[in-house]
Scaffold this motif. Structure first.
Motif, PDB file in Angstrom:
ATOM      1  N   LEU A  67       0.729  -1.229  -0.022  1.00 38.69           N
ATOM      2  CA  LEU A  67      -0.065  -0.069   0.148  1.00 38.69           C
ATOM      3  C   LEU A  67       0.875   1.302  -0.075  1.00 38.69           C
ATOM      4  O   LEU A  67       1.842   1.401   0.769  1.00 38.69           O
ATOM      5  N   VAL A  68       0.697   1.999  -1.098  1.00 32.00           N
ATOM      6  CA  VAL A  68       1.579   3.304  -1.067  1.00 32.00           C
ATOM      7  C   VAL A  68       0.573   4.676  -1.144  1.00 32.00           C
ATOM      8  O   VAL A  68      -0.354   4.608  -1.413  1.00 32.00           O
ATOM      9  N   ALA A  69       1.434   5.708  -0.722  1.00 32.68           N
ATOM     10  CA  ALA A  69       1.058   7.023  -0.883  1.00 32.68           C
ATOM     11  C   ALA A  69       1.900   7.531  -2.044  1.00 32.68           C
ATOM     12  O   ALA A  69       2.929   7.260  -2.045  1.00 32.68           O
ATOM     13  N   TYR A  70       1.435   8.198  -3.181  1.00 29.25           N
ATOM     14  CA  TYR A  70       1.964   8.345  -4.307  1.00 29.25           C
ATOM     15  C   TYR A  70       1.654   9.957  -5.125  1.00 29.25           C
ATOM     16  O   TYR A  70       0.618  10.318  -4.591  1.00 29.25           O
ATOM     17  N   ILE A  71       2.546  10.417  -5.663  1.00 26.85           N
ATOM     18  CA  ILE A  71       2.363  11.568  -6.517  1.00 26.85           C
ATOM     19  C   ILE A  71       2.758  11.341  -7.867  1.00 26.85           C
ATOM     20  O   ILE A  71       3.553  10.854  -8.194  1.00 26.85           O
ATOM     21  N   SER A  72       2.021  11.841  -8.771  1.00 22.27           N
ATOM     22  CA  SER A  72       2.039  11.343 -10.407  1.00 22.27           C
ATOM     23  C   SER A  72       2.920  12.373 -10.843  1.00 22.27           C
ATOM     24  O   SER A  72       2.705  13.730 -10.729  1.00 22.27           O
ATOM     25  N   LEU A  73       4.139  12.139 -11.862  1.00 19.41           N
ATOM     26  CA  LEU A  73       4.948  13.017 -12.351  1.00 19.41           C
ATOM     27  C   LEU A  73       5.108  12.711 -13.599  1.00 19.41           C
ATOM     28  O   LEU A  73       4.841  11.749 -14.071  1.00 19.41           O
ATOM     29  N   LYS A  74       5.890  13.724 -14.490  1.00 18.52           N
ATOM     30  CA  LYS A  74       6.127  13.415 -15.798  1.00 18.52           C
ATOM     31  C   LYS A  74       7.507  14.269 -16.097  1.00 18.52           C
ATOM     32  O   LYS A  74       7.501  15.525 -15.642  1.00 18.52           O
ATOM     33  N   SER A  75       8.223  13.640 -16.777  1.00 15.72           N
ATOM     34  CA  SER A  75       9.586  14.523 -17.177  1.00 15.72           C
ATOM     35  C   SER A  75      10.182  13.495 -18.406  1.00 15.72           C
ATOM     36  O   SER A  75       9.866  12.363 -18.860  1.00 15.72           O
ATOM     37  N   VAL A  76      11.454  14.305 -18.876  1.00 13.73           N
ATOM     38  CA  VAL A  76      12.356  13.547 -19.740  1.00 13.73           C
ATOM     39  C   VAL A  76      13.073  12.557 -18.858  1.00 13.73           C
ATOM     40  O   VAL A  76      13.012  12.830 -17.709  1.00 13.73           O
ATOM     41  N   LEU A  77      13.342  11.646 -19.512  1.00 18.15           N
ATOM     42  CA  LEU A  77      14.120  10.408 -18.727  1.00 18.15           C
ATOM     43  C   LEU A  77      15.424  10.946 -17.816  1.00 18.15           C
ATOM     44  O   LEU A  77      15.369  10.424 -16.728  1.00 18.15           O
ATOM     45  N   GLN A  78      16.014  11.768 -18.537  1.00 18.47           N
ATOM     46  CA  GLN A  78      17.281  12.462 -17.584  1.00 18.47           C
ATOM     47  C   GLN A  78      16.990  13.214 -16.487  1.00 18.47           C
ATOM     48  O   GLN A  78      17.874  13.434 -15.756  1.00 18.47           O
ATOM     49  N   GLU A  79      15.948  13.493 -16.519  1.00 18.37           N
ATOM     50  CA  GLU A  79      15.421  14.366 -15.372  1.00 18.37           C
ATOM     51  C   GLU A  79      14.339  13.975 -14.408  1.00 18.37           C
ATOM     52  O   GLU A  79      13.716  14.907 -13.330  1.00 18.37           O
ATOM     53  N   LYS A  80      14.408  12.634 -14.062  1.00 19.49           N
ATOM     54  CA  LYS A  80      13.406  12.055 -13.358  1.00 19.49           C
ATOM     55  C   LYS A  80      13.927  12.260 -11.844  1.00 19.49           C
ATOM     56  O   LYS A  80      12.916  12.324 -11.028  1.00 19.49           O
ATOM     57  N   ALA A  81      15.138  12.190 -11.474  1.00 18.40           N
ATOM     58  CA  ALA A  81      15.743  12.225 -10.311  1.00 18.40           C
ATOM     59  C   ALA A  81      15.434  13.734  -9.822  1.00 18.40           C
ATOM     60  O   ALA A  81      14.867  13.852  -8.627  1.00 18.40           O
ATOM     61  N   GLN A  82      15.533  14.691 -10.610  1.00 18.72           N
ATOM     62  CA  GLN A  82      15.232  16.123 -10.200  1.00 18.72           C
ATOM     63  C   GLN A  82      13.812  16.261  -9.805  1.00 18.72           C
ATOM     64  O   GLN A  82      13.563  17.010  -9.038  1.00 18.72           O
ATOM     65  N   LYS A  83      13.070  15.779 -10.576  1.00 22.32           N
ATOM     66  CA  LYS A  83      11.549  15.646 -10.541  1.00 22.32           C
ATOM     67  C   LYS A  83      11.178  15.064  -9.268  1.00 22.32           C
ATOM     68  O   LYS A  83      10.391  15.571  -8.559  1.00 22.32           O
ATOM     69  N   MET A  84      11.846  13.969  -8.876  1.00 21.28           N
ATOM     70  CA  MET A  84      11.423  13.407  -7.575  1.00 21.28           C
ATOM     71  C   MET A  84      11.955  14.285  -6.248  1.00 21.28           C
ATOM     72  O   MET A  84      11.213  14.544  -5.399  1.00 21.28           O
ATOM     73  N   ILE A  85      13.200  14.687  -6.490  1.00 19.88           N
ATOM     74  CA  ILE A  85      13.633  15.606  -5.258  1.00 19.88           C
ATOM     75  C   ILE A  85      12.717  16.847  -5.191  1.00 19.88           C
ATOM     76  O   ILE A  85      12.476  17.262  -4.039  1.00 19.88           O
ATOM     77  N   SER A  86      12.177  17.364  -6.354  1.00 21.69           N
ATOM     78  CA  SER A  86      11.528  18.632  -6.162  1.00 21.69           C
ATOM     79  C   SER A  86      10.392  18.441  -5.679  1.00 21.69           C
ATOM     80  O   SER A  86       9.670  19.435  -5.174  1.00 21.69           O
ATOM     81  N   SER A  87       9.785  17.116  -5.803  1.00 21.05           N
ATOM     82  CA  SER A  87       8.323  16.640  -5.244  1.00 21.05           C
ATOM     83  C   SER A  87       8.497  15.923  -3.830  1.00 21.05           C
ATOM     84  O   SER A  87       7.261  15.643  -3.270  1.00 21.05           O
ATOM     85  N   ASP A  88       9.426  15.909  -3.592  1.00 17.72           N
ATOM     86  CA  ASP A  88       9.764  15.015  -2.321  1.00 17.72           C
ATOM     87  C   ASP A  88       8.943  15.717  -0.928  1.00 17.72           C
ATOM     88  O   ASP A  88       8.220  15.102  -0.252  1.00 17.72           O
ATOM     89  N   ALA A  89       9.080  17.023  -0.736  1.00 21.13           N
ATOM     90  CA  ALA A  89       8.651  17.627   0.282  1.00 21.13           C
ATOM     91  C   ALA A  89       7.176  17.574   0.331  1.00 21.13           C
ATOM     92  O   ALA A  89       6.535  17.904   1.361  1.00 21.13           O
ATOM     93  N   ILE A  90       6.516  17.741  -0.772  1.00 18.71           N
ATOM     94  CA  ILE A  90       5.218  17.677  -0.968  1.00 18.71           C
ATOM     95  C   ILE A  90       4.597  16.321  -0.497  1.00 18.71           C
ATOM     96  O   ILE A  90       3.630  16.627   0.386  1.00 18.71           O
ATOM     97  N   ILE A  91       5.029  15.447  -0.929  1.00 19.22           N
ATOM     98  CA  ILE A  91       4.445  13.958  -0.462  1.00 19.22           C
ATOM     99  C   ILE A  91       4.825  13.790   1.124  1.00 19.22           C
ATOM    100  O   ILE A  91       3.956  13.302   1.852  1.00 19.22           O
ATOM    101  N   THR A  92       6.157  13.931   1.335  1.00 16.59           N
ATOM    102  CA  THR A  92       6.285  13.759   2.823  1.00 16.59           C
ATOM    103  C   THR A  92       5.803  14.540   3.761  1.00 16.59           C
ATOM    104  O   THR A  92       5.345  14.276   4.828  1.00 16.59           O
ATOM    105  N   GLY A  93       5.756  15.788   3.258  1.00 19.33           N
ATOM    106  CA  GLY A  93       4.974  16.933   4.275  1.00 19.33           C
ATOM    107  C   GLY A  93       3.628  16.481   4.457  1.00 19.33           C
ATOM    108  O   GLY A  93       2.910  16.519   5.568  1.00 19.33           O
ATOM    109  N   PHE A  94       2.805  16.075   3.478  1.00 18.96           N
ATOM    110  CA  PHE A  94       1.566  15.743   3.440  1.00 18.96           C
ATOM    111  C   PHE A  94       1.288  14.459   4.521  1.00 18.96           C
ATOM    112  O   PHE A  94       0.434  14.653   5.410  1.00 18.96           O
TER     113      PHE A  94
END
Length: 305
Positions: free
Chosen positions: A160-187
């Protein structure tokens, strides 16, 4: 007609046909080939990074003319009066070795290059050898930063997971995760929902041509957690992923290198894969340590079609 004359005619014909092909039909002026211990997709990405670096260092602008399935890319380089094409063909020998062939064509001096390159060490030839040698050196330095182990067939666990849906070019997936980390962990923190284990990355769509991915950044939570409605953070049960499994050691930013190794392995084994991926990050980068020891388990599902 004597036998000697027949031989002369045959040899002359062969030489003539070869010259016509070499001077008029053959696309490249010069071809450089080598092998490297990396998957085809890893080399493919290296070519793009090499081209971007040369724009900064050498003011050479490279434009992608054509590309295909992470094993073929054609670049056009323009700098002042220079106009050269680089056609990269990448052939998998196995899941960890790729044969690289680079066809090079200088449109302003093509005929001269074809005549001179086989016999003389021209400036054009020396410059191209140095360029490709620099690429190979940079790639080999990059390969020291990670390791990929193919485990064969494997499966993930239901979670069972809490998740956030994202979209990016392949090379920028980690940056997208990092920038969204505070949103999901804060929630999760604000709603007193405890994280139970290390996060997952679920690639739901991967377009090879555009290199754009759609993915869910997931945090496992207790099965008894009360679901809370939110427009950004969603909840679901992550199903079992069955497919080919690899273990990746290195920075999470480049974990897709394991995807490419799995793709090459599957091709050699005549296994068709879905364009989906499940990554399970088993190390916490915030704890520091050597990146080469950071561990990620990766599964690509086997296609049912």
């Amino acid at each position: 007609m004597t036998t000697r004359k027949k031989i002369i005619i045959v040899v002359t014909t062969i030489i003539t046909l070869f010259l016509v092909w070499y001077l008029a039909i053959k696309k490249s002026d010069y071809c450089i080939s080598f092998t490297v211990k990396a998957a085809t997709g890893t080399v493919y990405q290296g070519v793009q990074e090499w081209a971007a670096a040369r724009l900064i260092k050498n003011n050479e602008k490279y434009i992608v003319i054509e590309k295909q399935n992470f094993d073929f890319i054609k670049l056009e380089m323009i700098k002042e009066e220079v106009w050269i094409d680089y056609t990269w063909t990448l052939a998998s020998i196995n899941d960890s070795v790729t044969k690289v062939s680079v066809g090079i064509k200088d449109y302003n001096n093509s005929f001269y290059n074809k005549l001179s390159v086989p016999f003389f060490n021209t400036d054009f030839k020396k410059e191209q050898i140095k360029k490709i040698a620099d690429f190979k050196t940079d790639l080999q330095d990059h390969l020291k930063n990670f390791k990929v182990k193919i485990n064969g067939k494997g499966a993930s666990e239901i979670s069972l997971v809490a998740y956030i849906s994202l979209k990016s070019v392949l090379q920028e997936k980690a940056q997208k995760m990092i920038s969204s980390d505070a949103i999901i962990t804060g929630f999760l923190a604000s709603n007193n929902i405890k994280i139970k284990g290390r996060p997952y990355l679920e690639i739901t769509k991967w377009d090879f041509n555009s290199e754009i991915i759609e993915f869910n950044y997931c945090f496992p939570i207790d099965k008894s957690t009360k679901i809370i409605f939110d427009e950004v953070v969603k909840f679901k049960t992550l199903p079992i992923f069955e497919g080919l499994k690899a273990t990746y050691y290195g920075n999470f930013r480049t974990s897709d290198k394991a995807w490419f190794a799995l793709i090459d392995y599957a091709k050699k084994q005549n296994i068709k894969l879905d364009n989906r991926v499940l990554e399970h990050f088993l190390s916490n980068p915030f704890n520091g340590g050597e990146e080469i020891k950071w561990k990620t388990e990766i599964i690509m599902p086997i296609s049912s079609h």
